[in-house]
Scaffold this motif. Structure first.
Motif, short mmCIF file in Angstrom:
data_model
loop_
_atom_site.label_atom_id
_atom_site.label_comp_id
_atom_site.label_asym_id
_atom_site.label_seq_id
_atom_site.Cartn_x
_atom_site.Cartn_y
_atom_site.Cartn_z
N GLY A 113 6.88 17.27 -21.68
CA GLY A 113 6.85 17.17 -20.23
C GLY A 113 8.15 17.69 -19.64
N PRO A 114 8.39 17.44 -18.35
CA PRO A 114 9.61 17.92 -17.70
C PRO A 114 10.85 17.21 -18.25
N GLY A 115 11.97 17.92 -18.32
CA GLY A 115 13.23 17.30 -18.73
C GLY A 115 13.74 16.37 -17.64
N TYR A 116 14.32 15.25 -18.04
CA TYR A 116 14.77 14.28 -17.04
C TYR A 116 16.18 13.75 -17.28
N LEU A 117 16.77 14.01 -18.44
CA LEU A 117 18.11 13.49 -18.72
C LEU A 117 18.79 14.41 -19.73
N THR A 118 20.00 14.87 -19.39
CA THR A 118 20.76 15.74 -20.30
C THR A 118 21.74 14.91 -21.10
N LEU A 119 21.70 15.08 -22.41
CA LEU A 119 22.56 14.30 -23.30
C LEU A 119 23.31 15.21 -24.26
N ARG A 120 24.46 14.72 -24.72
CA ARG A 120 25.26 15.41 -25.73
C ARG A 120 25.33 14.54 -26.98
N GLU A 121 24.94 15.09 -28.11
CA GLU A 121 25.08 14.37 -29.37
C GLU A 121 26.53 14.51 -29.84
N GLU A 230 -5.42 16.64 -18.30
CA GLU A 230 -5.28 15.89 -17.05
C GLU A 230 -4.09 14.93 -17.11
N LEU A 231 -3.88 14.32 -18.27
CA LEU A 231 -2.74 13.41 -18.44
C LEU A 231 -1.42 14.17 -18.37
N ILE A 232 -1.37 15.34 -18.99
CA ILE A 232 -0.16 16.16 -18.95
C ILE A 232 0.15 16.62 -17.52
N ALA A 233 -0.89 17.03 -16.81
CA ALA A 233 -0.70 17.47 -15.42
C ALA A 233 -0.23 16.31 -14.55
N ALA A 234 -0.81 15.12 -14.78
CA ALA A 234 -0.40 13.94 -14.02
C ALA A 234 1.05 13.60 -14.30
N ASN A 235 1.47 13.77 -15.55
CA ASN A 235 2.85 13.51 -15.90
C ASN A 235 3.81 14.46 -15.18
N GLU A 236 3.42 15.73 -15.08
CA GLU A 236 4.26 16.69 -14.36
C GLU A 236 4.35 16.34 -12.88
N ARG A 237 3.23 15.92 -12.29
CA ARG A 237 3.25 15.52 -10.88
C ARG A 237 4.09 14.26 -10.69
N PHE A 238 4.00 13.35 -11.63
CA PHE A 238 4.76 12.10 -11.55
C PHE A 238 6.26 12.37 -11.54
N PHE A 239 6.74 13.19 -12.48
CA PHE A 239 8.17 13.47 -12.53
C PHE A 239 8.63 14.25 -11.30
N ALA A 240 7.80 15.16 -10.83
CA ALA A 240 8.15 15.89 -9.61
C ALA A 240 8.28 14.93 -8.43
N SER A 241 7.39 13.93 -8.39
CA SER A 241 7.39 12.97 -7.31
C SER A 241 8.64 12.08 -7.34
N ILE A 242 8.98 11.51 -8.51
CA ILE A 242 10.11 10.58 -8.56
C ILE A 242 11.44 11.31 -8.46
N LYS A 244 11.77 13.96 -6.41
CA LYS A 244 11.85 14.29 -4.99
C LYS A 244 12.19 13.07 -4.15
N ASN A 245 11.58 11.91 -4.46
CA ASN A 245 11.82 10.72 -3.63
C ASN A 245 13.05 9.92 -4.06
N GLY A 246 13.74 10.36 -5.09
CA GLY A 246 14.98 9.72 -5.51
C GLY A 246 14.81 8.58 -6.49
N GLU A 247 13.58 8.23 -6.86
CA GLU A 247 13.36 7.11 -7.77
C GLU A 247 13.96 7.37 -9.15
N LEU A 248 13.87 8.60 -9.62
CA LEU A 248 14.43 8.92 -10.93
C LEU A 248 15.94 8.74 -10.92
N ASN A 249 16.59 9.22 -9.88
CA ASN A 249 18.04 9.09 -9.78
C ASN A 249 18.46 7.62 -9.72
N LYS A 250 17.69 6.81 -8.99
CA LYS A 250 18.00 5.38 -8.89
C LYS A 250 17.86 4.71 -10.25
N LEU A 251 16.82 5.08 -10.97
CA LEU A 251 16.59 4.48 -12.28
C LEU A 251 17.69 4.88 -13.26
#
Length: 496
Positions: A113-121, A230-242, A244-251
């Motif tokens: 799915g979409p990347g959401y967090l960048t990490l360094r090992e 359909e599940l993969i597409a929903a996951n992409e929409r979900f990450f785009a949504s959170i 955009k609305n700042g929920e991902l950043n808050k989490l």
């Protein structure tokens, strides 16, 4: 002779019993590993999170809950060791993995799915021992990583360039366990990402980072290659949504924003005080917490930030006591003696509760608590100025993640001269809040190990494979999706 005849008759009976038992066992086994149907037909999304107590795993569970709510389906989380995550998905026992896979991983069996967090090992070592200067310094050393983890995958990649590199692949252990072994000297090195190391530095101040392994990579959820489109597409929409609305950043801020707040010496002193001073005042913090309906560990964290649990603490501005109350606040809260531990702690806790009650309803938890603490430090008027400034910058005035970026600007005349309450040391308020968040996180983690009854209830079914197989014969509690709204009413059960 009669006994012999009876035994002959017993033989077919015993054989029948054994046959029935084996049939039931086979039936149970087949049901035990029966692949899950499509997520829509069961109204159930199964997400795997690695079995660990690190903050990242709690973040993964919370993110999975939000996705299930987005789909309006109940959620079941199966916790498995890192080396079983991919196999559990590919055997069709899970629809996806919420344990982050690196987007850089080349795996034809998986979709990401979409990347959401960048990490360094990074290579973690004990700072009281010589540090490796480069990857060649890892040769011949005792190194261990979690089997199947992103850290082991990083070492596998490195081994292509460094064939002599060897390590132990540990099953049924966590990154947290291995960092503890490095701290104690049982291991020379381990590999962990920078968030994991930052968090564990609070508990093991003698840990240090030598260098990065490979390039920074983004984490993403993983799906089997033949997963439902359909599940993969929903996951992409979900990450785009959170996003955009700042929920991902808050989490992300909620779980990682304070990880590297404390300096190693501060963390070491706090750990020392947990053993020497906290036992004298824990019952007091618990009592006060019940009075104001607040987690005693938060009260304790505030008191430590204010006075290091010293009831006689006094500043040059005559702020005094366990909670370092001003004379005005003490009078308002009817505190007779600021140097009395109970009076000071109760007065400070009541003051915090009063501030929280005065905040606008639009500010939700946990931001409500962090905002209240900022006002506790600098005053309600200056907090409101910070919220106004945040709104002027087109950011969310109800989100602590946004307000804390602009609150330090209250000491800048370009901003405070245009605000109602003028100059304030807004940066001090941010440091105050973030330090308390770090102390509170440490207290919560340590206390949760000692009392399982204090674990929060979750709106999902949780199955752990730490001590038993993930797939049990016990039936799931039926969770029905309400017809009046999109939220799923989920029964909770915990299997350990």
């Amino acid at each position: 002779m009669q006994n012999v005849v009876m035994r002959r008759h017993e033989i077919p009976t015993r054989a029948l019993q054994i046959g029935i038992f084996l049939s039931l066992l086979l039936f149970g086994y087949s049901n035990l590993y029966k692949p899950l149907p499509a997520w829509q037909s069961e109204a159930l999304v199964v997400v795997i999170a690695q079995d660990s107590t690190l903050t990242y795993e709690e973040f993964s569970k919370q993110l999975a809950q939000k996705f299930a709510a987005y789909l309006a389906v109940p959620l079941k989380i199966i916790l498995v060791p890192a080396n079983q995550v991919e196999a559990t998905m590919l055997s069709r026992h899970a629809h996806l993995s919420a344990s982050g896979f690196s987007l850089a991983e080349k795996n034809p069996a998986l979709l990401f799915g979409p990347g959401y967090l960048t990490l360094r090992e990074q290579v973690a070592y004990n700072q009281y021992q010589p540090a490796p200067r480069n990857t060649s310094g890892l040769l011949g050393k005792r190194i261990a990583v979690v089997a199947g983890s992103n850290q082991e995958k990083a070492l596998i990649t490195l081994k292509e360039q460094l064939p002599a590199l060897n390590w132990e692949s540990r099953k049924n252990q966590t990154v947290e366990d291995l960092l503890g072994e490095v701290s104690k000297g049982a291991l020379d090195y381990t590999i962990a990402d920078h968030e994991q190391i930052a968090q564990m530095l609070n508990f093991h101040p003698n840990l240090a980072v030598a260098f990065n392994i490979g390039k920074p990579s983004q984490l993403a959820w993983a799906f089997p290659a033949n997963a439902d489109n359909e599940l993969i597409a929903a996951n992409e929409r979900f990450f785009a949504s959170i996003e955009k609305n700042g929920e991902l950043n808050k989490l992300l801020d909620h779980y990682f924003g304070h990880n590297d707040r404390l300096a190693p010496l501060d963390a070491a002193e706090f750990m020392k005080q947990l053993d020497t001073t906290l036992p004298r005042y824990q019952s007091l913090f618990e009592e006060v917490g019940k009075v104001v309906n607040e987690d005693w560990r938060l009260i304790a964290a505030i008191a430590y930030q204010e006075s290091h649990w010293d009831p006689l603490a006094t500043s040059f501005t005559n702020v005094r006591g366990m909670m370092m109350l001003t004379e005005a606040t003490a009078d308002e809260m009817k505190v007779a003696n600021r140097l009395n531990p109970r009076d000071s702690t109760l007065g400070g806790a009541k003051y915090l509760r009063q501030i929280k009650e005065q905040l606008p309803d639009s500010i939700q938890e946990p931001a409500r608590t962090w905002m209240a603490l900022a006002a506790y430090n600098q005053g309600m008027g200056h907090l409101e100025d910070a919220r106004v400034l945040t709104q002027r910058q087109k950011a969310d005035k109800d989100a602590w993640t946004d307000v804390k970026k602009w609150m330090p600007s209250l000491n800048n005349p370009l901003y405070f001269e245009k605000l109602k309450h003028g100059y304030a040391r807004g940066g001090e308020a941010v440091i105050f809040v973030e330090n308390i968040r770090a102390y509170y996180d440490m207290l919560t983690r340590l206390d949760s190990h000692n009392d399982s009854e204090k674990q929060p209830r979750h709106a999902y079914q949780l199955v752990s494979t730490r001590d038993k197989p993930a797939f049990s014969l016990s039936g799931l509690r039926k969770a029905e999706v309400g017809s009046h709204n999109k939220q799923a009413a989920v029964d909770y059960s915990l299997v350990r």
